[in-house]
Design a protein around this motif. Structure first.
Motif, PDB file in Angstrom:
ATOM      1  N   SER A 148      49.452 103.805 112.299  1.00  0.00           N
ATOM      2  CA  SER A 148      50.514 103.117 113.033  1.00  0.00           C
ATOM      3  C   SER A 148      50.025 101.787 113.595  1.00  0.00           C
ATOM      4  O   SER A 148      50.745 100.783 113.587  1.00  0.00           O
ATOM      5  CB  SER A 148      51.041 103.997 114.164  1.00  0.00           C
ATOM      6  N   ARG A 149      48.792 101.771 114.083  1.00  0.00           N
ATOM      7  CA  ARG A 149      48.228 100.522 114.598  1.00  0.00           C
ATOM      8  C   ARG A 149      48.074  99.491 113.481  1.00  0.00           C
ATOM      9  O   ARG A 149      48.333  98.296 113.679  1.00  0.00           O
ATOM     10  CB  ARG A 149      46.875 100.794 115.259  1.00  0.00           C
ATOM     11  N   ALA A 182      51.466  98.062 112.651  1.00  0.00           N
ATOM     12  CA  ALA A 182      51.909  97.102 113.670  1.00  0.00           C
ATOM     13  C   ALA A 182      51.247  95.739 113.496  1.00  0.00           C
ATOM     14  O   ALA A 182      51.817  94.714 113.878  1.00  0.00           O
ATOM     15  CB  ALA A 182      51.626  97.655 115.063  1.00  0.00           C
ATOM     16  N   PHE A 239      50.877 111.855 122.623  1.00  0.00           N
ATOM     17  CA  PHE A 239      51.427 110.521 122.384  1.00  0.00           C
ATOM     18  C   PHE A 239      50.994 109.563 123.486  1.00  0.00           C
ATOM     19  O   PHE A 239      50.634 108.416 123.217  1.00  0.00           O
ATOM     20  CB  PHE A 239      52.950 110.587 122.288  1.00  0.00           C
ATOM     21  N   ARG A 240      51.013 110.038 124.732  1.00  0.00           N
ATOM     22  CA  ARG A 240      50.622 109.177 125.843  1.00  0.00           C
ATOM     23  C   ARG A 240      49.137 108.820 125.774  1.00  0.00           C
ATOM     24  O   ARG A 240      48.747 107.661 125.936  1.00  0.00           O
ATOM     25  CB  ARG A 240      50.926 109.862 127.184  1.00  0.00           C
ATOM     26  N   ASP A 288      48.310 106.371 123.147  1.00  0.00           N
ATOM     27  CA  ASP A 288      49.089 105.138 123.262  1.00  0.00           C
ATOM     28  C   ASP A 288      49.962 104.918 122.034  1.00  0.00           C
ATOM     29  O   ASP A 288      50.130 103.796 121.545  1.00  0.00           O
ATOM     30  CB  ASP A 288      48.164 103.938 123.478  1.00  0.00           C
ATOM     31  N   LEU A 289      50.524 106.021 121.528  1.00  0.00           N
ATOM     32  CA  LEU A 289      51.475 105.943 120.421  1.00  0.00           C
ATOM     33  C   LEU A 289      52.872 105.714 120.989  1.00  0.00           C
ATOM     34  O   LEU A 289      53.210 106.253 122.051  1.00  0.00           O
ATOM     35  CB  LEU A 289      51.480 107.244 119.617  1.00  0.00           C
ATOM     36  N   PRO A 290      53.703 104.948 120.299  1.00  0.00           N
ATOM     37  CA  PRO A 290      55.080 104.799 120.766  1.00  0.00           C
ATOM     38  C   PRO A 290      55.807 106.135 120.716  1.00  0.00           C
ATOM     39  O   PRO A 290      55.526 106.973 119.859  1.00  0.00           O
ATOM     40  CB  PRO A 290      55.681 103.805 119.766  1.00  0.00           C
ATOM     41  N   GLU A 291      56.703 106.336 121.659  1.00  0.00           N
ATOM     42  CA  GLU A 291      57.498 107.563 121.641  1.00  0.00           C
ATOM     43  C   GLU A 291      58.266 107.643 120.323  1.00  0.00           C
ATOM     44  O   GLU A 291      58.764 106.629 119.827  1.00  0.00           O
ATOM     45  CB  GLU A 291      58.473 107.573 122.811  1.00  0.00           C
ATOM     46  N   ALA A 333      61.103 107.882 117.641  1.00  0.00           N
ATOM     47  CA  ALA A 333      62.497 107.457 117.688  1.00  0.00           C
ATOM     48  C   ALA A 333      63.420 108.656 117.820  1.00  0.00           C
ATOM     49  O   ALA A 333      64.476 108.578 118.463  1.00  0.00           O
ATOM     50  CB  ALA A 333      62.839 106.657 116.428  1.00  0.00           C
TER      51      ALA A 333
END
Length: 366
Positions: free
Chosen positions: A26-27, A30, A55-56, A59-62, A64
């Motif tokens: 994911s990083r 981005a 997730f927190r 530091d992954l986005p919540e 969708a």
């Protein structure tokens, strides 16, 4: 995907190891111009310690969407996920669906995408135990044969795919868990160190995990695994972060966990700290066998086979049915922490082509 347009990627995850594997990918997405990711959580792991907090911490986005699907038989769970993901794909209209590993979420994501005519990318393709009684093995095989891009972590995995006639779109990229472990090692401790909280002395304890269905679905198999851990605990403390499924199974079957240092499931960063300080890993997990190697810790796999055969060949891992390790050496298959970059660069090239054109991607290996 035409020049200047955005390639829409739909990532389907559902189990904690998949969240960790998705972090470096994911990083990398981005950081890549022309790609946008939507993450969907099936809800397969719904316990807060196995899901929300991860997730927190990473530091992954919540996600969708969280589909909230868990429980029931393998077929029932997969079917409910498949129906829900059909609607998800219709809403988000992705150019590619990414799935990880071998869970029911992996299978449902790949099936939903394939039926909608959307290409599938499978991260951790080609792993085999050659035991079709394992639900995970069925999931791996089916997903690999549905996928257009097959990201193999090892050369052995590439060979398994070739023997099944899968050579197009196969890439030996290394292991994204190596990327994730390096990234987590660079993060600061969150609060008091886990060893201090648990009053553990580095090098004086073993870490154990039990969660596979093959272990927990019968009283005999669970009792056998727990007995093995308790025998080791007579010589050295065994710390067991207890998976909710295992806790329920132990209660249901009356399996006594006395003698083991049972703790609640840990977040991924604390788990890495626990591994870094241990003397030995005992597990029925696939991924933890590799993580033991990444920390250069010996491992005993509480199963009769492993999908990570190179860890056995290189002397860092052994099956519990074998008494001794093979001579120890380093493993060069897993890469240097650049697997995610390789995966995302390949996806970008793939989406930059006409998706309706004949494929000619025949394995740009390492």
């Amino acid at each position: 995907m035409t020049t200047g347009s955005t390639g829409r990627l739909l990532t389907v995850v559902g189990a904690r190891p998949q969240f960790v594997k998705a972090m470096p990918v994911s990083r990398a997405i981005a950081r890549t111009s022309g790609l946008a990711e939507v993450m969907i959580h099936t809800g397969q792991h719904h316990d807060a310690a196995l899901s929300d907090s991860v997730f927190r911490q990473l530091d992954l986005p919540e996600p969708a969407e969280n589909l909230g699907i868990h429980g029931g038989s393998h077929g029932e769970m997969t079917g409910r996920m498949l129906a829900a993901l059909d609607g998800v794909i219709a809403r988000h209209a992705p150019d590619l669906v990414i799935v990880y590993g071998d869970t029911n979420s992996t299978l449902a994501g790949a099936l939903a995408a394939a039926k909608a005519g959307v290409p599938v990318a499978h991260v951790e393709a080609g792993l085999r135990v050659f035991d079709r009684s394992m639900p995970e093995e069925t999931n791996r095989v089916v997903v690999d044969h549905l996928s257009r891009l097959l990201f193999a972590p090892t050369r052995a995995a590439v060979g398994h795919l070739a023997r099944e006639g899968l050579v197009e779109g196969v890439f030996h990229v290394g292991d994204v868990m190596q990327d994730a472990v390096l990234a987590m090692a660079a993060l600061p401790d969150q609060g008091d160190g886990v060893l201090r909280r648990l009053k553990l002395t580095p090098g004086a304890y073993a870490v154990a995990t039990l969660h596979r269905a093959a272990t927990t679905d019968s009283a005999i198999s669970l009792a056998r695994a727990v007995s093995y851990l308790r025998q080791h605990a007579a010589r050295q403390a065994v710390v067991l972060p207890l998976h909710p499924r295992t806790r329920q199974a132990a209660g249901r079957f009356g399996v006594d966990l006395a003698g083991l240092t049972v703790i609640e499931p840990l977040g991924p960063i604390d788990m890495q700290r626990l591994l870094a300080g241990c003397a030995l890993v005992l597990t029925d997990s696939g991924g933890l066998q590799k993580e033991a190697y990444f920390h250069r810790k010996p491992c005993v796999t509480l199963r009769d086979g492993t999908e990570w055969s190179e860890t056995v060949d290189a002397g860092w891992n052994r099956l519990w049915t074998v008494d001794d390790y093979r001579p120890r050496r380093e493993i060069d298959d897993y890469g240097a922490g650049d697997a995610a970059e390789r995966i995302v660069a390949t996806i970008a090239r793939f989406l930059g082509e006409d998706l309706d054109a004949p494929r000619a991607m025949t394995g740009a290996g390492r």
